[in-house]
Design a protein around this motif. Structure first.
Motif, mmCIF file in Angstrom:
data_model
loop_
_atom_site.group_PDB
_atom_site.id
_atom_site.type_symbol
_atom_site.label_atom_id
_atom_site.label_comp_id
_atom_site.label_asym_id
_atom_site.label_seq_id
_atom_site.Cartn_x
_atom_site.Cartn_y
_atom_site.Cartn_z
ATOM 1 N N MET A 1 0.590 -12.442 -6.692
ATOM 2 C CA MET A 1 1.536 -11.568 -5.993
ATOM 3 C C MET A 1 1.170 -11.505 -4.517
ATOM 4 S SD MET A 1 2.863 -7.723 -6.955
ATOM 5 C CE MET A 1 1.220 -6.989 -7.073
ATOM 6 N N ARG A 2 2.156 -11.748 -3.660
ATOM 7 C CA ARG A 2 1.957 -11.712 -2.209
ATOM 8 C C ARG A 2 2.568 -10.422 -1.669
ATOM 9 N NH1 ARG A 2 0.715 -15.305 1.859
ATOM 10 N NH2 ARG A 2 1.692 -14.933 3.904
ATOM 11 N N ILE A 3 1.720 -9.565 -1.141
ATOM 12 C CA ILE A 3 2.160 -8.271 -0.635
ATOM 13 C C ILE A 3 1.981 -8.256 0.880
ATOM 14 C CG2 ILE A 3 1.788 -5.777 -0.707
ATOM 15 C CD1 ILE A 3 0.468 -6.307 -3.518
ATOM 16 N N VAL A 4 3.058 -7.935 1.576
ATOM 17 C CA VAL A 4 3.011 -7.835 3.029
ATOM 18 C C VAL A 4 3.188 -6.375 3.423
ATOM 19 C CG1 VAL A 4 4.143 -8.444 5.204
ATOM 20 C CG2 VAL A 4 3.830 -10.181 3.435
ATOM 21 N N ILE A 5 2.341 -5.921 4.334
ATOM 22 C CA ILE A 5 2.397 -4.553 4.843
ATOM 23 C C ILE A 5 2.651 -4.617 6.344
ATOM 24 C CG2 ILE A 5 1.129 -2.384 5.144
ATOM 25 C CD1 ILE A 5 -0.547 -3.185 2.681
ATOM 26 N N ILE A 6 3.608 -3.839 6.804
ATOM 27 C CA ILE A 6 3.911 -3.781 8.239
ATOM 28 C C ILE A 6 3.351 -2.477 8.781
ATOM 29 C CG2 ILE A 6 5.718 -3.874 9.990
ATOM 30 C CD1 ILE A 6 7.525 -5.203 7.897
ATOM 31 N N GLY A 7 2.286 -2.578 9.560
ATOM 32 C CA GLY A 7 1.627 -1.391 10.116
ATOM 33 C C GLY A 7 0.239 -1.218 9.543
ATOM 34 N N VAL A 9 -2.293 1.372 10.574
ATOM 35 C CA VAL A 9 -3.065 2.539 11.012
ATOM 36 C C VAL A 9 -3.486 3.300 9.751
ATOM 37 C CG1 VAL A 9 -3.159 4.508 12.604
ATOM 38 C CG2 VAL A 9 -1.815 2.504 13.192
ATOM 39 N N ALA A 10 -3.075 4.541 9.566
ATOM 40 C CA ALA A 10 -3.575 5.321 8.422
ATOM 41 C C ALA A 10 -2.946 4.895 7.103
ATOM 42 C CB ALA A 10 -3.320 6.808 8.675
ATOM 43 N N ALA A 11 -1.618 4.943 7.033
ATOM 44 C CA ALA A 11 -0.937 4.679 5.760
ATOM 45 C C ALA A 11 -1.048 3.222 5.345
ATOM 46 C CB ALA A 11 0.533 5.091 5.867
ATOM 47 N N GLY A 12 -0.855 2.314 6.295
ATOM 48 C CA GLY A 12 -0.875 0.896 5.961
ATOM 49 C C GLY A 12 -2.208 0.430 5.409
ATOM 50 N N THR A 13 -3.298 0.843 6.043
ATOM 51 C CA THR A 13 -4.618 0.425 5.556
ATOM 52 C C THR A 13 -4.988 1.155 4.266
ATOM 53 O OG1 THR A 13 -5.631 2.012 7.093
ATOM 54 C CG2 THR A 13 -5.490 -0.285 7.805
ATOM 55 N N SER A 14 -4.525 2.399 4.105
ATOM 56 C CA SER A 14 -4.759 3.115 2.839
ATOM 57 C C SER A 14 -4.052 2.403 1.692
ATOM 58 C CB SER A 14 -4.253 4.557 2.928
ATOM 59 O OG SER A 14 -5.015 5.313 3.834
ATOM 60 N N ALA A 15 -2.814 1.953 1.947
ATOM 61 C CA ALA A 15 -2.069 1.225 0.924
ATOM 62 C C ALA A 15 -2.778 -0.082 0.574
ATOM 63 C CB ALA A 15 -0.650 0.949 1.410
ATOM 64 N N ALA A 16 -3.224 -0.800 1.595
ATOM 65 C CA ALA A 16 -3.859 -2.094 1.374
ATOM 66 C C ALA A 16 -5.138 -1.968 0.549
ATOM 67 C CB ALA A 16 -4.167 -2.752 2.721
ATOM 68 N N THR A 17 -5.974 -0.993 0.877
ATOM 69 C CA THR A 17 -7.231 -0.843 0.140
ATOM 70 C C THR A 17 -6.989 -0.346 -1.281
ATOM 71 O OG1 THR A 17 -7.511 1.345 1.175
ATOM 72 C CG2 THR A 17 -8.665 -0.499 2.176
ATOM 73 N N GLU A 18 -5.946 0.472 -1.480
ATOM 74 C CA GLU A 18 -5.633 0.933 -2.832
ATOM 75 C C GLU A 18 -5.121 -0.225 -3.686
ATOM 76 O OE1 GLU A 18 -5.352 3.738 -5.948
ATOM 77 O OE2 GLU A 18 -6.403 3.754 -4.023
ATOM 78 N N ILE A 19 -4.330 -1.107 -3.101
ATOM 79 C CA ILE A 19 -3.870 -2.296 -3.833
ATOM 80 C C ILE A 19 -5.070 -3.130 -4.267
ATOM 81 C CG2 ILE A 19 -2.632 -4.494 -3.608
ATOM 82 C CD1 ILE A 19 -0.733 -2.962 -1.633
ATOM 83 N N ARG A 20 -5.970 -3.364 -3.310
ATOM 84 C CA ARG A 20 -7.140 -4.189 -3.649
ATOM 85 C C ARG A 20 -8.015 -3.513 -4.695
ATOM 86 N NH1 ARG A 20 -6.714 -8.341 -3.723
ATOM 87 N NH2 ARG A 20 -6.797 -9.161 -1.598
ATOM 88 N N ARG A 21 -8.111 -2.220 -4.650
ATOM 89 C CA ARG A 21 -8.930 -1.501 -5.622
ATOM 90 C C ARG A 21 -8.425 -1.733 -7.053
ATOM 91 N NH1 ARG A 21 -8.513 3.110 -3.257
ATOM 92 N NH2 ARG A 21 -10.337 2.789 -1.927
ATOM 93 N N ASN A 22 -7.126 -1.884 -7.172
ATOM 94 C CA ASN A 22 -6.514 -2.026 -8.497
ATOM 95 C C ASN A 22 -6.144 -3.464 -8.859
ATOM 96 O OD1 ASN A 22 -5.980 0.889 -9.569
ATOM 97 N ND2 ASN A 22 -5.392 0.959 -7.409
ATOM 98 N N ASN A 23 -6.160 -4.346 -7.889
ATOM 99 C CA ASN A 23 -5.777 -5.735 -8.154
ATOM 100 C C ASN A 23 -6.627 -6.656 -7.279
ATOM 101 O OD1 ASN A 23 -4.463 -8.294 -8.112
ATOM 102 N ND2 ASN A 23 -2.551 -7.347 -8.758
ATOM 103 N N LYS A 24 -7.547 -7.361 -7.910
ATOM 104 C CA LYS A 24 -8.473 -8.219 -7.163
ATOM 105 C C LYS A 24 -7.851 -9.558 -6.781
ATOM 106 C CE LYS A 24 -11.616 -5.065 -7.696
ATOM 107 N NZ LYS A 24 -11.898 -4.148 -6.570
ATOM 108 N N GLU A 25 -6.726 -9.896 -7.378
ATOM 109 C CA GLU A 25 -6.140 -11.220 -7.174
ATOM 110 C C GLU A 25 -4.995 -11.231 -6.165
ATOM 111 O OE1 GLU A 25 -7.737 -13.608 -8.618
ATOM 112 O OE2 GLU A 25 -8.984 -12.149 -9.682
ATOM 113 N N ALA A 26 -4.367 -10.098 -5.904
ATOM 114 C CA ALA A 26 -3.189 -10.068 -5.022
ATOM 115 C C ALA A 26 -3.533 -10.571 -3.625
ATOM 116 C CB ALA A 26 -2.636 -8.651 -4.941
ATOM 117 N N GLU A 27 -2.571 -11.242 -3.023
ATOM 118 C CA GLU A 27 -2.701 -11.685 -1.641
ATOM 119 C C GLU A 27 -2.134 -10.578 -0.762
ATOM 120 O OE1 GLU A 27 -1.769 -15.813 0.844
ATOM 121 O OE2 GLU A 27 -0.750 -15.396 -1.048
ATOM 122 N N ILE A 28 -2.964 -9.993 0.098
ATOM 123 C CA ILE A 28 -2.550 -8.857 0.915
ATOM 124 C C ILE A 28 -2.585 -9.251 2.382
ATOM 125 C CG2 ILE A 28 -2.944 -6.424 1.470
ATOM 126 C CD1 ILE A 28 -4.591 -6.250 -1.138
#
Length: 442
Positions: A1-7, A9-28
Motif C-alpha cells: 500500500m502506497r500512502i501519500v501525506i501532504i503536510g 507538521v503536527a498532524a501529518g507526521t503524527s499520521a505517518a508514525t501511526e501508520i508505521r506503528r501499525n503497518n511495517k510494510e506500507a510505503e509512506i
C-alpha cells in the motif's frame, strides 16, 4: 500500500508514525512545501523572547530522523500542485530544482494546516511588519530584532499569539502596544476579558480596545482616532484560516466553517482520501455543533486517528471543547466549553457563576483564581468555564474539562474527592464553591 501525506507538521507526521506503528510494510511518502517539519509552533513566542535558546527544542526532528527511525520518506520543499482523485495521481514541484513530476497513491491524507489571516491594511508589506505562523516567520522576527534592535512594538490582534507576544516583546525591553478591534482575548466573555486587560496595563502594555487599525506607515501604526502609535516592529496577529485551496480544487467538501469536512474517522467525501490537523472542521463534544478551532494538541490527535484508520482500524474522533490555556506575563488564562455568550447564542438557558477564591491558603502564599462557569439551568449540566489566576489554573481547568466531557452537573463539582494539602489547595477547593453557586441558581 502506497500512502501519500501532504503536510509534515503536527498532524501529518503524527499520521505517518501511526501508520508505521501499525503497518511495517506500507510505503509512506510525505510532501511538505516548507523547509521545516514536525516543529513546536506553540513554542515560537518563547524562542523569540530567548526564554528558549536552543533552536532544536522548537524544531527537534528532520526528514532524516523519520527515515532512520520509522522508514518514512519526507520530501521537504516539495509542493503538491494538484491531485487527480479519479486516477489517484498528484503533481509535485521540487521548489529547489524547479522539477515537476507526477506521483500516485493508494490512500491520501491531506494535512495542509492553516495560514495567517492578513488584513487588508495599507503598509502591511513593510519590512518591519511580520506574521507568526511558521518557523520562517519566527526566524525572520528574531533576526530583525537582533539586527535592528527595535525599541517599540505594536501587536495588531489579541488572540493567543498576540497576548503571548506582548510578554516576549516586553521581556526584550520594548515599549509594547496591543490593538484589538473589540475586546482583549476573543472567545473570553467581556467580564473576564477585563481582568486580562487590567493585568496587561499593570505590566506596562499600552492597550487599545474597540480600536480599528487604519494603516502602517514610517511613523508607526495609525488607529481609528487618527493618532499614531510608534512602532519599530509590528506583528499582525489577526487570526488564522484553514489552508484548503488544494482540497477545494480536488472537489473535497468543505464544512460550514470553511474548513475541510470530515467524518469521525477523518474521511473526506472522496474515496481513500482522509484529512486531519488545522485544515479540518471539528465539532463540539457538548452538542456536535461544527466548529473551526485549530490547536496543536487537536492536530496531533486527529493525525493519529487518521493514520490509525487508514490502516484498517476504527478509531473515532470524539470532538473538542475548545480548551485553551495561555500565559499573560505571570498569570494564566484558561477556557473550555462554551462561553456564556456562545451558550446563549446556541439557545441554552444558562446559569452563571463568577467566583474568586485563593488557590491555596494565604499562609502558604495563596493567590486568587477567578472562575467563571456556565451550566444549563434546567439540568445543571456544565457547559463551559473560564479561569484567570496564578498557580493552579491548569489543574482546575483540566478537572472542568473532564467534568464537561463526562456530562457532569454543577452539583457534581461539590462531591469530587480532589487533592488537598496546604501547599496545593484550600480545604474546599475553589471548584467546590463554583459547583455550590451554580447549584443554588438551578
Amino acid at each position: 500500500m502506497r500512502i501519500v501525506i501532504i503536510g509534515a507538521v503536527a498532524a501529518g507526521t503524527s499520521a505517518a508514525t501511526e501508520i508505521r506503528r501499525n503497518n511495517k510494510e506500507a510505503e509512506i511518502i510525505v510532501y511538505e512545501k516548507d523547509k521545516f517539519i514536525s516543529y513546536a509552533g506553540c513554542g515560537m513566542p518563547f524562542f523569540i523572547s530567548n526564554e528558549v535558546n536552543d533552536f532544536s527544542d522548537i524544531v527537534p526532528r528532520n526528514a532524516e530522523f523519520f527515515k532512520e527511525k520509522h522508514n518514512i520518506d519526507i520530501y521537504t520543499e516539495h509542493e503538491v500542485m494538484s491531485v487527480n482523485p479519479g486516477n489517484k495521481t498528484l503533481r509535485v514541484k521540487n521548489q529547489l530544482s524547479g522539477e515537476i513530476f507526477d506521483d500516485s497513491y493508494d490512500k491520501l491524507i491531506i494535512s495542509t494546516g492553516a495560514m495567517s489571516v492578513t488584513p487588508d491594511l495599507k503598509g502591511s508589506d513593510k519590512d518591519n511588519v511580520f506574521l507568526l505562523r511558521n518557523i520562517n516567520d519566527m526566524n525572520n522576527i528574531r533576526s530583525f530584532i537582533e539586527e535592528k534592535k527595535p525599541k517599540s512594538a505594536v501587536i495588531i490582534g489579541s488572540g493567543f499569539i498576540g497576548l503571548e507576544m506582548c510578554e516576549s516583546f516586553k521581556y526584550l525591553g520594548m515599549d509594547v502596544s496591543i490593538i484589538a478591534r473589540s475586546k482583549i482575548a476573543k472567545g473570553i466573555d467581556n467580564d473576564m476579558s477585563l481582568y486580562i486587560e487590567e493585568h496587561l496595563r499593570k505590566k506596562g502594555v499600552n492597550v487599545y480596545t474597540n480600536t480599528k487599525t487604519l494603516e502602517i506607515n514610517n511613523q508607526g501604526v495609525v488607529i481609528s482616532e487618527g493618532s499614531i502609535i510608534k512602532a519599530d516592529i509590528v506583528l499582525l496577529a489577526t487570526g488564522i484560516k484553514p489552508n484548503v485551496g488544494l482540497a477545494k480544487s480536488m472537489g473535497i467538501e468543505l464544512g460550514a466553517s470553511g474548513a475541510i469536512k470530515v467524518d469521525k474517522y477523518m474521511r473526506t467525501n472522496l474515496n481513500d482520501i482522509y484529512s486531519c490537523g488545522d485544515c479540518i472542521e471539528m465539532f463540539y463534544t457538548i452538542n456536535e455543533t461544527p466548529v473551526y478551532r485549530p490547536l496543536g494538541s487537536t492536530a496531533n490527535k486527529t493525525g493519529t486517528i487518521a493514520g490509525s484508520n487508514i490502516v484498517g482500524k476504527n478509531d473515532e474522533f470524539r470532538g473538542i471543547l475548545g480548551t485553551g490555556i495561555f500565559r499573560v506575563f505571570d498569570i494564566t488564562v484558561g477556557m473550555t466549553g462554551f462561553s456564556e455568550e456562545e451558550a446563549v447564542k446556541l439557545g441554552y438557558n444558562v446559569s452563571v457563576s463568577i467566583d474568586k477564591r485563593p488557590n491555596k491558603p494565604k499562609y502558604m502564599g495563596g493567590k486568587p483564581i477567578v472562575i467563571k462557569a456556565v451550566s444549563e439551568k434546567e439540568t445543571g449540566r456544565l457547559l463551559g468555564a473560564q479561569l484567570i489566576g496564578y498557580e493552579g489554573v491548569d489543574k482546575r481547568l483540566d478537572v472542568l474539562v473532564t467534568a464537561i466531557t463526562l456530562k457532569a452537573s454543577a452539583e457534581d463539582l461539590m462531591h469530587l474527592d480532589l487533592a488537598y494539602s496546604p501547599p496545593y489547595s484550600i480545604p474546599r477547593d475553589p471548584l467546590y464553591y463554583t459547583g455550590a453557586k451554580l447549584s443554588a441558581k438551578k
